[in-house]
Design a protein around this motif. Structure first.
Motif, PDB file in Angstrom:
ATOM      1  N   GLU A   5       0.923  -0.740  -0.630  1.00 33.66           N
ATOM      2  CA  GLU A   5      -0.031  -0.234   0.237  1.00 33.66           C
ATOM      3  C   GLU A   5       0.487   1.508  -0.414  1.00 33.66           C
ATOM      4  O   GLU A   5       0.125   1.857  -0.749  1.00 33.66           O
ATOM      5  CB  GLU A   5      -1.005   0.240   0.868  1.00 33.66           C
ATOM      6  CG  GLU A   5      -2.284  -1.057   1.293  1.00 33.66           C
ATOM      7  CD  GLU A   5      -2.741  -1.085   0.122  1.00 33.66           C
ATOM      8  OE1 GLU A   5      -3.589  -0.102  -0.422  1.00 33.66           O
ATOM      9  OE2 GLU A   5      -2.870  -2.450  -0.754  1.00 33.66           O
ATOM     10  N   TYR A  15       3.033   2.663 -11.304  1.00 32.81           N
ATOM     11  CA  TYR A  15       1.427   2.840 -11.714  1.00 32.81           C
ATOM     12  C   TYR A  15       0.651   3.600 -11.907  1.00 32.81           C
ATOM     13  O   TYR A  15      -0.412   3.388 -12.439  1.00 32.81           O
ATOM     14  CB  TYR A  15       1.295   2.753  -9.534  1.00 32.81           C
ATOM     15  CG  TYR A  15      -0.488   2.432  -9.281  1.00 32.81           C
ATOM     16  CD1 TYR A  15      -0.609   1.579  -9.506  1.00 32.81           C
ATOM     17  CD2 TYR A  15      -0.888   3.370  -8.630  1.00 32.81           C
ATOM     18  CE1 TYR A  15      -1.992   0.632  -9.221  1.00 32.81           C
ATOM     19  CE2 TYR A  15      -2.447   3.309  -8.500  1.00 32.81           C
ATOM     20  CZ  TYR A  15      -2.970   2.061  -8.712  1.00 32.81           C
ATOM     21  OH  TYR A  15      -3.786   1.665  -7.986  1.00 32.81           O
ATOM     22  N   LEU A  16       1.239   4.791 -11.981  1.00 33.82           N
ATOM     23  CA  LEU A  16       0.704   5.622 -12.693  1.00 33.82           C
ATOM     24  C   LEU A  16       0.705   5.999 -13.832  1.00 33.82           C
ATOM     25  O   LEU A  16       0.354   6.613 -14.942  1.00 33.82           O
ATOM     26  CB  LEU A  16       0.725   6.908 -12.508  1.00 33.82           C
ATOM     27  CG  LEU A  16      -0.142   7.304 -10.295  1.00 33.82           C
ATOM     28  CD1 LEU A  16       0.509   8.645 -10.693  1.00 33.82           C
ATOM     29  CD2 LEU A  16      -1.243   6.940 -10.529  1.00 33.82           C
ATOM     30  N   LYS A  46      -1.071   4.021  -1.947  1.00 35.47           N
ATOM     31  CA  LYS A  46      -1.469   3.450  -3.279  1.00 35.47           C
ATOM     32  C   LYS A  46      -3.216   4.376  -3.286  1.00 35.47           C
ATOM     33  O   LYS A  46      -3.654   4.781  -4.071  1.00 35.47           O
ATOM     34  CB  LYS A  46      -1.818   1.891  -2.870  1.00 35.47           C
ATOM     35  CG  LYS A  46      -2.558   1.606  -3.800  1.00 35.47           C
ATOM     36  CD  LYS A  46      -2.880  -0.116  -4.614  1.00 35.47           C
ATOM     37  CE  LYS A  46      -3.076  -0.437  -5.808  1.00 35.47           C
ATOM     38  NZ  LYS A  46      -5.258  -0.281  -5.562  1.00 35.47           N
ATOM     39  N   ALA A  47      -3.518   4.002  -2.278  1.00 35.92           N
ATOM     40  CA  ALA A  47      -4.911   5.071  -1.982  1.00 35.92           C
ATOM     41  C   ALA A  47      -5.398   6.672  -2.680  1.00 35.92           C
ATOM     42  O   ALA A  47      -6.562   6.336  -3.039  1.00 35.92           O
ATOM     43  CB  ALA A  47      -5.564   4.927  -0.409  1.00 35.92           C
ATOM     44  N   ASP A  50      -4.530   6.200  -5.918  1.00 38.11           N
ATOM     45  CA  ASP A  50      -6.122   5.916  -6.373  1.00 38.11           C
ATOM     46  C   ASP A  50      -7.350   7.285  -6.713  1.00 38.11           C
ATOM     47  O   ASP A  50      -7.920   7.251  -7.506  1.00 38.11           O
ATOM     48  CB  ASP A  50      -6.710   5.064  -5.951  1.00 38.11           C
ATOM     49  CG  ASP A  50      -5.919   3.724  -6.501  1.00 38.11           C
ATOM     50  OD1 ASP A  50      -5.014   3.366  -7.246  1.00 38.11           O
ATOM     51  OD2 ASP A  50      -6.219   2.428  -5.525  1.00 38.11           O
ATOM     52  N   TYR A  52      -5.944  10.254  -6.594  1.00 34.53           N
ATOM     53  CA  TYR A  52      -5.735  10.857  -7.358  1.00 34.53           C
ATOM     54  C   TYR A  52      -6.549  10.927  -8.945  1.00 34.53           C
ATOM     55  O   TYR A  52      -6.714  11.553 -10.124  1.00 34.53           O
ATOM     56  CB  TYR A  52      -4.451  11.520  -7.357  1.00 34.53           C
ATOM     57  CG  TYR A  52      -3.702  12.131  -9.023  1.00 34.53           C
ATOM     58  CD1 TYR A  52      -4.261  13.237  -8.479  1.00 34.53           C
ATOM     59  CD2 TYR A  52      -3.330  11.470  -9.845  1.00 34.53           C
ATOM     60  CE1 TYR A  52      -2.766  14.325  -9.830  1.00 34.53           C
ATOM     61  CE2 TYR A  52      -2.060  12.413 -11.212  1.00 34.53           C
ATOM     62  CZ  TYR A  52      -2.576  13.788 -10.918  1.00 34.53           C
ATOM     63  OH  TYR A  52      -2.061  14.452 -11.716  1.00 34.53           O
ATOM     64  N   ILE A  53      -6.074   9.557  -9.093  1.00 34.98           N
ATOM     65  CA  ILE A  53      -6.201   8.614 -10.559  1.00 34.98           C
ATOM     66  C   ILE A  53      -8.464   9.101 -10.468  1.00 34.98           C
ATOM     67  O   ILE A  53      -8.375  10.058 -11.924  1.00 34.98           O
ATOM     68  CB  ILE A  53      -6.059   7.936 -10.443  1.00 34.98           C
ATOM     69  CG1 ILE A  53      -4.886   7.197 -11.078  1.00 34.98           C
ATOM     70  CG2 ILE A  53      -7.034   7.222 -12.113  1.00 34.98           C
ATOM     71  CD1 ILE A  53      -4.554   5.826 -10.713  1.00 34.98           C
ATOM     72  N   SER A  54      -8.876   8.805  -9.908  1.00 35.18           N
ATOM     73  CA  SER A  54     -10.073   9.575  -9.827  1.00 35.18           C
ATOM     74  C   SER A  54     -11.279  10.619 -10.123  1.00 35.18           C
ATOM     75  O   SER A  54     -11.477  11.505 -11.117  1.00 35.18           O
ATOM     76  CB  SER A  54     -11.512   8.715  -8.533  1.00 35.18           C
ATOM     77  OG  SER A  54     -11.172   7.807  -7.671  1.00 35.18           O
ATOM     78  N   THR A  57     -10.880  11.933 -13.673  1.00 34.02           N
ATOM     79  CA  THR A  57     -11.426  11.550 -14.696  1.00 34.02           C
ATOM     80  C   THR A  57     -11.920  12.639 -14.953  1.00 34.02           C
ATOM     81  O   THR A  57     -12.763  13.043 -13.691  1.00 34.02           O
ATOM     82  CB  THR A  57     -12.069  10.364 -13.490  1.00 34.02           C
ATOM     83  OG1 THR A  57     -11.438   9.167 -13.266  1.00 34.02           O
ATOM     84  CG2 THR A  57     -13.097   9.131 -15.250  1.00 34.02           C
TER      85      THR A  57
END
Length: 62
Positions: A5, A15-16, A46-47, A50, A52-54, A57
């Motif tokens: 994590e 990962y990104l 990791k959270a 995730d 940041y990715i969301s 969008t």
């Protein structure tokens, strides 16, 4: 033993799907990707990645 994590800069960049230099520049300019400092070490959750990715969008509907 490494916690899956918590990621190194290299792991987070992979990962990104970005260059690790982008993460380094984001840290220096205090941009959106949160990071963790443990002494001189830089780590990424990791959270947080995730989230940041969301947040990046476009066109997402609820």
């Amino acid at each position: 033993m490494q916690n899956p994590e918590i990621m190194t800069t290299d792991d987070a960049a992979a990962y990104l799907s970005v260059n690790k230099r982008k993460l380094q520049l984001d840290r220096v300019t205090k941009r959106a990707i949160p990071f963790i400092k443990i002494g001189r070490l830089v780590r990424y959750s990791k959270a947080d990645l995730d989230a940041y990715i969301s947040a990046q969008t476009v066109g997402k509907t609820a």
